[in-house]
Design a protein around this motif. Structure first.
Motif, PDB file in Angstrom:
ATOM      1  N   HIS A  27       1.283   4.167  -3.001  1.00 11.90           N
ATOM      2  CA  HIS A  27       1.134   5.627  -2.880  1.00 11.90           C
ATOM      3  C   HIS A  27       2.174   6.371  -3.724  1.00 11.90           C
ATOM      4  O   HIS A  27       1.913   7.461  -4.218  1.00 11.90           O
ATOM      5  CB  HIS A  27       1.319   6.069  -1.423  1.00 11.90           C
ATOM      6  CG  HIS A  27       0.048   6.033  -0.620  1.00 11.90           C
ATOM      7  ND1 HIS A  27      -1.119   6.626  -1.040  1.00 11.90           N
ATOM      8  CD2 HIS A  27      -0.214   5.488   0.592  1.00 11.90           C
ATOM      9  CE1 HIS A  27      -2.055   6.441  -0.115  1.00 11.90           C
ATOM     10  NE2 HIS A  27      -1.537   5.747   0.880  1.00 11.90           N
ATOM     11  N   GLU A  43      -6.669   6.850  -0.689  1.00 13.70           N
ATOM     12  CA  GLU A  43      -6.509   5.683   0.186  1.00 13.70           C
ATOM     13  C   GLU A  43      -7.255   4.446  -0.320  1.00 13.70           C
ATOM     14  O   GLU A  43      -6.707   3.355  -0.340  1.00 13.70           O
ATOM     15  CB  GLU A  43      -6.974   6.020   1.618  1.00 13.70           C
ATOM     16  CG  GLU A  43      -6.139   7.091   2.298  1.00 13.70           C
ATOM     17  CD  GLU A  43      -4.670   6.713   2.486  1.00 13.70           C
ATOM     18  OE1 GLU A  43      -4.279   5.585   2.147  1.00 13.70           O
ATOM     19  OE2 GLU A  43      -3.911   7.566   2.969  1.00 13.70           O
ATOM     20  N   HIS A  84       0.837  -1.210   0.000  1.00 11.29           N
ATOM     21  CA  HIS A  84       0.000   0.000   0.000  1.00 11.29           C
ATOM     22  C   HIS A  84       0.872   1.261   0.000  1.00 11.29           C
ATOM     23  O   HIS A  84       0.656   2.173  -0.794  1.00 11.29           O
ATOM     24  CB  HIS A  84      -0.920  -0.054   1.227  1.00 11.29           C
ATOM     25  CG  HIS A  84      -1.720   1.186   1.477  1.00 11.29           C
ATOM     26  ND1 HIS A  84      -3.073   1.264   1.229  1.00 11.29           N
ATOM     27  CD2 HIS A  84      -1.366   2.394   1.969  1.00 11.29           C
ATOM     28  CE1 HIS A  84      -3.511   2.478   1.539  1.00 11.29           C
ATOM     29  NE2 HIS A  84      -2.495   3.186   2.014  1.00 11.29           N
ATOM     30  N   TYR A  99     -11.445   4.476   3.378  1.00  9.41           N
ATOM     31  CA  TYR A  99     -10.728   3.316   2.837  1.00  9.41           C
ATOM     32  C   TYR A  99     -11.676   2.287   2.221  1.00  9.41           C
ATOM     33  O   TYR A  99     -11.477   1.836   1.091  1.00  9.41           O
ATOM     34  CB  TYR A  99      -9.903   2.639   3.940  1.00  9.41           C
ATOM     35  CG  TYR A  99      -8.634   3.373   4.301  1.00  9.41           C
ATOM     36  CD1 TYR A  99      -8.690   4.561   5.029  1.00  9.41           C
ATOM     37  CD2 TYR A  99      -7.391   2.882   3.938  1.00  9.41           C
ATOM     38  CE1 TYR A  99      -7.529   5.237   5.375  1.00  9.41           C
ATOM     39  CE2 TYR A  99      -6.221   3.554   4.285  1.00  9.41           C
ATOM     40  CZ  TYR A  99      -6.293   4.726   5.001  1.00  9.41           C
ATOM     41  OH  TYR A  99      -5.148   5.387   5.331  1.00  9.41           O
TER      42      TYR A  99
HETATM   43 ZN   LIG Z   1      -2.341   5.101   2.606  1.00  8.77          ZN
END
Ligand SMILES: [Zn+2]
Length: 448
Positions: free
Chosen positions: A256, A277, A252, A337
């Motif tokens: 980004h 996110e 993750h 999220y």
């Molecule tokens: Zn994140």
């Protein structure tokens, strides 16, 4: 100075009257990172003393005029605080790795974030045997930072530990690792060996050329991403179940670095946090599955977890909308999220029915068209143009909190079976001859 105190002198070509550190208050340390600043003094461009006062929330100001020089001491006492409690964790503040003092730039350097951005020169005067570990350009007697925000929005270290370097997918990585994590470093190096190439293929371009990465030991696992660096903290003792968590977190944080949507001038656009996110989380799931990191069982559980997260959002969070949730991300975690992941997943599933590359093409085009950055409105308009209006339809549908029956029907169309019982969610990829099962858009390699 002494081992635990750093003397800092800041000189600005343009004077200003306000400086900030990042501010992550915890019950133990209500003044957060600012509590580590001592003996702060401000001077005018003529070298005259100027009163400087703490005005709260990590900020100082000089009410009687503008200063172009600050001096202060930064006490490296951050290890006394549990930064996990109501704060992002030490991976976004400070740590000591193998004797080297590591700081987020915004925990160490007082910065006037409103000044025009300019390049920064940092000179270090360190004990012999110490070195600087940073993403900044080492020019011998100083380090050069391309702009002010890259000073604050990066992690760096000073101390005796020696970093090492690897290269993968066009990316040069410099590593500083807590020695207690040695047993899992082969796994981490394997993930960071595979993902850059997979992410570059998905996005159609590399994220950057070089990153400095910091691996810390902690009692829970998480990560934080900066401009040209990121930090992970991994729970001790090392456990195999926790590896499922930190592997995803690692994927993750690295995603980004690739996903450029949702930021304007380096700042997250709050109304696009669900993309920053949620899409990042979903794409991590998808690309790590395709790279062979999740078998079908884990993939099914992870998808079920997304639905559970959004179910929890309905119980405990009350944002006006998914976009508005991003203004208080900490309070609306699942609405950001989980909702963002669901939107990405349904869109991928439906676009992939016609063309398995369509979702990737849309994401690439959104990235290419972002210009100086999107607002919520300009993003959705572009997204709808590229998806024949499906983006808004799915966004609105998820925001409406579909019934379980609606989810079941739409998941079935995507080649997945789903079942709900109160807070329990189960997902199965039904066996069938159709290449959508397990769904083509999420398929792990067939030998798993
Ligand atoms: Zn994140």
């Amino acid at each position: 100075m002494g081992e635990d105190i750093f003397a800092v002198t800041l000189e600005q070509t343009q004077a200003s009257s306000r400086w900030d550190l990042a501010h992550f208050p915890t019950p133990d340390r209500p003044q957060a990172q600012s509590a580590s600043v001592r003996a702060l003094r401000a001077y005018t461009s003529e070298g005259e003393d100027l009163a400087i006062e703490y005005i709260g929330d990590g900020a100082w100001s000089t009410p009687d005029g503008q200063a172009s020089r600050l001096t202060y001491q930064l006490v490296a006492d951050h290890g006394e605080v549990d930064w996990n409690i109501s704060a992002p964790g030490k991976d976004e503040v400070a740590d000591i790795i193998d004797g080297t003092y590591v700081f987020a730039g915004h925990a160490f350097f007082l910065i006037d974030w409103e000044l025009p951005r300019c390049d920064v020169t940092v000179s270090f005067d360190l004990p012999s045997g110490w070195q600087v570990v940073s993403p900044w350009d080492d020019r011998g007697d100083h380090h050069w930072v391309r702009e002010t925000w890259a000073l604050g929005q990066n992690m760096f270290g000073m101390g005796p530990a020696t970093p090492y370097s690897t290269s993968s997918g066009g990316l040069d990585l410099t590593w500083l690792v807590d020695p207690r994590l040695a047993p899992i470093m082969p796994t981490i190096e394997s993930i960071l060996g595979d993902l850059p190439a997979a992410y570059t293929e998905f996005w159609g371009e590399a994220a950057g050329e070089a990153y400095t990465i910091f691996f810390m030991a902690d009692y829970t696992s998480d990560g934080g991403v900066f401009y040209d660096s990121f930090a992970m903290r991994i729970a001790l003792p090392l456990r195999s179940a926790d590896q499922i968590n930190w592997s995803h977190t690692l994927g993750h944080e690295v995603m980004h670095l690739w996903n450029p949507i949702g930021r304007t001038s380096g700042r997250n656009v709050p109304e696009l946090e669900w993309v920053i996110e949620g899409f990042t989380d979903y794409l991590t799931l998808k690309l790590m599955a395709q790279a062979g990191y999740w078998d079908t069982d884990l993939l099914e559980q992870r998808i079920a977890n997304i639905f559970r997260g959004y179910y929890i959002a309905g119980l405990v969070e009350t944002p006006e909308s998914i976009a508005q949730a991003g203004y208080a991300k900490g309070d609306n975690w699942y609405s950001v999220y989980s909702a963002g992941s669901l939107i990405a997943m349904f869109l991928d599933a439906e676009l992939s029915q016609d063309d398995p590359e369509r979702f990737a093409d849309v994401m690439r085009q959104l990235a290419a068209d972002r210009g100086d950055g999107y607002s919520f409105e300009t993003f959705m308009a572009r997204f709808d143009t590229l998806t024949d209006g499906r983006a808004s339809e799915i966004y609105t549908w998820i925001e409406s909190r579909p019934s379980n029956a609606e989810y079941i029907e739409r998941m079935s169309d995507a080649g997945m079976d789903i079942s709900f019982f109160v807070d329990e969610v189960y997902v199965r990829f039904p066996a069938c001859d159709d290449q959508r099962c397990p769904p083509d858009f999420l398929a792990p390699p067939p030998d798993l």
